[in-house]
Every structure is written in structure tokens, then in C-alpha cells.
Design a protein around this motif. Sequence first.
Motif, PDB file in Angstrom:
ATOM      1  N   ALA A 176      -4.444   1.352   8.571  1.00  0.00           N
ATOM      2  CA  ALA A 176      -4.252   0.599   9.814  1.00  0.00           C
ATOM      3  C   ALA A 176      -5.167   1.102  10.921  1.00  0.00           C
ATOM      4  CB  ALA A 176      -2.796   0.690  10.263  1.00  0.00           C
ATOM      5  N   ARG A 177      -5.558   2.356  10.863  1.00  0.00           N
ATOM      6  CA  ARG A 177      -6.442   2.928  11.886  1.00  0.00           C
ATOM      7  C   ARG A 177      -7.760   2.165  11.987  1.00  0.00           C
ATOM      8  NH1 ARG A 177      -4.613   6.283  15.841  1.00  0.00           N
ATOM      9  NH2 ARG A 177      -3.234   7.893  15.013  1.00  0.00           N
ATOM     10  N   PHE A 178      -8.206   1.606  10.895  1.00  0.00           N
ATOM     11  CA  PHE A 178      -9.514   0.963  10.864  1.00  0.00           C
ATOM     12  C   PHE A 178      -9.448  -0.553  11.083  1.00  0.00           C
ATOM     13  CE2 PHE A 178      -9.797   4.927   8.574  1.00  0.00           C
ATOM     14  CZ  PHE A 178     -11.014   5.458   8.974  1.00  0.00           C
ATOM     15  N   VAL A 197      -1.761  12.036  11.411  1.00  0.00           N
ATOM     16  CA  VAL A 197      -2.798  13.050  11.652  1.00  0.00           C
ATOM     17  C   VAL A 197      -4.017  12.779  10.774  1.00  0.00           C
ATOM     18  CG1 VAL A 197      -3.392  15.493  11.381  1.00  0.00           C
ATOM     19  CG2 VAL A 197      -1.216  14.840  12.436  1.00  0.00           C
ATOM     20  N   ILE A 198      -3.776  12.496   9.495  1.00  0.00           N
ATOM     21  CA  ILE A 198      -4.880  12.234   8.568  1.00  0.00           C
ATOM     22  C   ILE A 198      -5.654  10.992   9.007  1.00  0.00           C
ATOM     23  CG2 ILE A 198      -5.472  11.562   6.198  1.00  0.00           C
ATOM     24  CD1 ILE A 198      -3.071  13.283   5.288  1.00  0.00           C
ATOM     25  N   GLY A 199      -4.939   9.912   9.297  1.00  0.00           N
ATOM     26  CA  GLY A 199      -5.587   8.676   9.715  1.00  0.00           C
ATOM     27  C   GLY A 199      -6.317   8.819  11.039  1.00  0.00           C
ATOM     28  N   GLY A 200      -5.691   9.513  11.986  1.00  0.00           N
ATOM     29  CA  GLY A 200      -6.313   9.713  13.298  1.00  0.00           C
ATOM     30  C   GLY A 200      -7.609  10.501  13.206  1.00  0.00           C
ATOM     31  N   LEU A 201      -7.601  11.543  12.383  1.00  0.00           N
ATOM     32  CA  LEU A 201      -8.809  12.357  12.198  1.00  0.00           C
ATOM     33  C   LEU A 201      -9.914  11.558  11.517  1.00  0.00           C
ATOM     34  CD1 LEU A 201      -7.212  15.755  11.106  1.00  0.00           C
ATOM     35  CD2 LEU A 201      -8.649  15.406  13.130  1.00  0.00           C
ATOM     36  N   LEU A 202      -9.577  10.874  10.435  1.00  0.00           N
ATOM     37  CA  LEU A 202     -10.587  10.100   9.699  1.00  0.00           C
ATOM     38  C   LEU A 202     -11.222   9.030  10.580  1.00  0.00           C
ATOM     39  CD1 LEU A 202      -8.846   9.582   6.221  1.00  0.00           C
ATOM     40  CD2 LEU A 202     -10.858  10.996   6.716  1.00  0.00           C
ATOM     41  N   TRP A 203     -10.398   8.320  11.329  1.00  0.00           N
ATOM     42  CA  TRP A 203     -10.895   7.221  12.159  1.00  0.00           C
ATOM     43  C   TRP A 203     -11.790   7.718  13.290  1.00  0.00           C
ATOM     44  CZ3 TRP A 203      -8.522   5.289  17.088  1.00  0.00           C
ATOM     45  CH2 TRP A 203      -9.195   4.147  17.560  1.00  0.00           C
ATOM     46  N   THR A 204     -11.275   8.611  14.118  1.00  0.00           N
ATOM     47  CA  THR A 204     -12.033   9.039  15.296  1.00  0.00           C
ATOM     48  C   THR A 204     -13.278   9.831  14.923  1.00  0.00           C
ATOM     49  OG1 THR A 204     -10.608  11.009  15.505  1.00  0.00           O
ATOM     50  CG2 THR A 204      -9.997   9.067  16.804  1.00  0.00           C
ATOM     51  N   PHE A 264       0.801  -1.224   0.000  1.00  0.00           N
ATOM     52  CA  PHE A 264       0.000   0.000   0.000  1.00  0.00           C
ATOM     53  C   PHE A 264       0.837   1.279   0.000  1.00  0.00           C
ATOM     54  CE2 PHE A 264      -2.710  -3.188   2.178  1.00  0.00           C
ATOM     55  CZ  PHE A 264      -3.786  -3.182   1.308  1.00  0.00           C
ATOM     56  N   GLY A 265       2.109   1.145   0.330  1.00  0.00           N
ATOM     57  CA  GLY A 265       2.931   2.323   0.532  1.00  0.00           C
ATOM     58  C   GLY A 265       2.811   2.780   1.969  1.00  0.00           C
ATOM     59  N   PRO A 266       3.871   3.354   2.553  1.00  0.00           N
ATOM     60  CA  PRO A 266       3.846   3.749   3.964  1.00  0.00           C
ATOM     61  C   PRO A 266       2.683   4.665   4.332  1.00  0.00           C
ATOM     62  CG  PRO A 266       6.079   3.875   3.097  1.00  0.00           C
ATOM     63  CD  PRO A 266       5.175   3.611   1.926  1.00  0.00           C
ATOM     64  N   ALA A 267       2.387   5.648   3.482  1.00  0.00           N
ATOM     65  CA  ALA A 267       1.333   6.620   3.788  1.00  0.00           C
ATOM     66  C   ALA A 267      -0.026   5.940   3.911  1.00  0.00           C
ATOM     67  CB  ALA A 267       1.287   7.700   2.712  1.00  0.00           C
ATOM     68  N   LYS A 268      -0.403   5.174   2.881  1.00  0.00           N
ATOM     69  CA  LYS A 268      -1.707   4.510   2.903  1.00  0.00           C
ATOM     70  C   LYS A 268      -1.774   3.469   4.013  1.00  0.00           C
ATOM     71  CE  LYS A 268      -3.578   3.710  -1.087  1.00  0.00           C
ATOM     72  NZ  LYS A 268      -3.923   3.073  -2.400  1.00  0.00           N
TER      73      LYS A 268
END
Length: 238
Positions: A132-134, A161-168, A123-127
Motif C-alpha cells: 500500500a505504501r507504493f 516499519v518495513i513498508g515505510g523504510l522501503l518506500w521512503t 495479499f495477507g495483512p503484512a504484504k
Amino acid sequence: MDYNQLAVNLLDAKSLVASVGVIGILAIIFAETGLLVGFFFPGDSLLILAGVAASSAAEKVLGEGAQMSIAALLIGAPLCAIAGAQLGHLFGVKVGPKMFDKPDSKIFRREFVVKAEEYFDKFGPAKAVVLARFIPIVRTFLNPVAGVLEMPAKTFFVWNVIGGLLWTESMLLIGYFTGDQLAPVIDKYLIPAMLLIILVSLSPVFVEVWRERKKKKAADVAEQAPAEAAGSGRHRKG
């Protein structure tokens, strides 16, 4: 104190939300994403029920005094999720290699690093950090593994930051906007709903396992084909 009941409550999202309040929920989100011992907490269902607790259906679902502030949750949850993941990444950078290289370790296994490397490559590190948040458990262990794999701190921070915001925020808002509709039946369907959430969260893992098995089967067939062809060739010559 009934320690058995306490142990059950730690795994019961509804009990946790009704008992610990906003500060407790934020602490659990931090622990699940930042402390490797927190992987067993029910993060997804916890956030959804916290959203319900901030809606007008709070008392119907969780009882008197369960009402929470949606503003406090929307601000605090992503901050704690991001801070926890940053701690996990730092832990991986500082002590992760030593921990994961221990062959007798029951938690910090080398397999986690190997699997994370495959996850990063695919997936690449960013994706990988965002997705992984989900995924339960993966969201706990991927952060230190990202540190072990030397993912740059700045790059990790941005996608964290992007993953944390999307998940929560997505989990909280699902609970907040559906609380009133679910209130009449949430007690009856709470367990099936939480199981569905867990299954949806784990679906990327199931897909990955299925793909790995398919890939392995294809490789086995490819290996067998030359051997069978060689055997049949020898048989014809004989």
C-alpha cells in the motif's frame, strides 16, 4: 496572496520541494500517511525530488538555496511515514468503525473497508501494508482501515516499519543518485517523469481492476451456461 497559485503549488512536487524545505517535506509525508485529508499530496514524486534536492544537482534543478541534507531526509522521512501510519491505524481502531459506517459520509465510505478486506485476503495483512505504501491514496486510507479490521497493533507496527523504510528510502535514493544525470533535462521531462511515477505506483490498482472485471465476466459466463443448457434441453424435448 494568490490562493489559486497556492492551491496549484500544493499539488506541484517541484514547487513544494523548492518552497518548504526539509521540515515541510517531513510534515507533508506525515500528513499524507497519517491524516486522511492529506491523500492528495504527491508523495512519490515529492520524495524523488527531495532526493534530487539533496544531490549536487539541487541548485540546477530547484534554484539557489534548495540544497537539503540527505542524512536528515533518510532519517526523518521514514520516521514521519511510520508515525503517520501508526496514527492512521490508531484512528481506525478508536473511531474508524463509526466513521466508516456512516452511509452519508463522502470520505469515510464503507466501500473502503470492503475493498481493503479483499486486499487483505488476497495479499495477507503484512504484504498489504507494505504494498500500500507504493499506491497513492491507498497508502492513506489503508492504515485506518487496518485498524477497523482489527489488525493487531504489534503486527501492523512491524510491517509498517518495513513498508515505510522501503518506500521512503527507495524514492529518496532514486532522486539522489540520478539527480546529476537528470539535471540537464529534468525541467523538460519533469511532468512526463512524474506521470510515469504515478502510473507505475497505480499499476497494482489497474491490475486489480482488470482481474476483477475478468473474474466478473467469467462468473457471468458460468451463470449463463446452465441456463442456456436448460433452454436447449427443453427445446429438444419439445
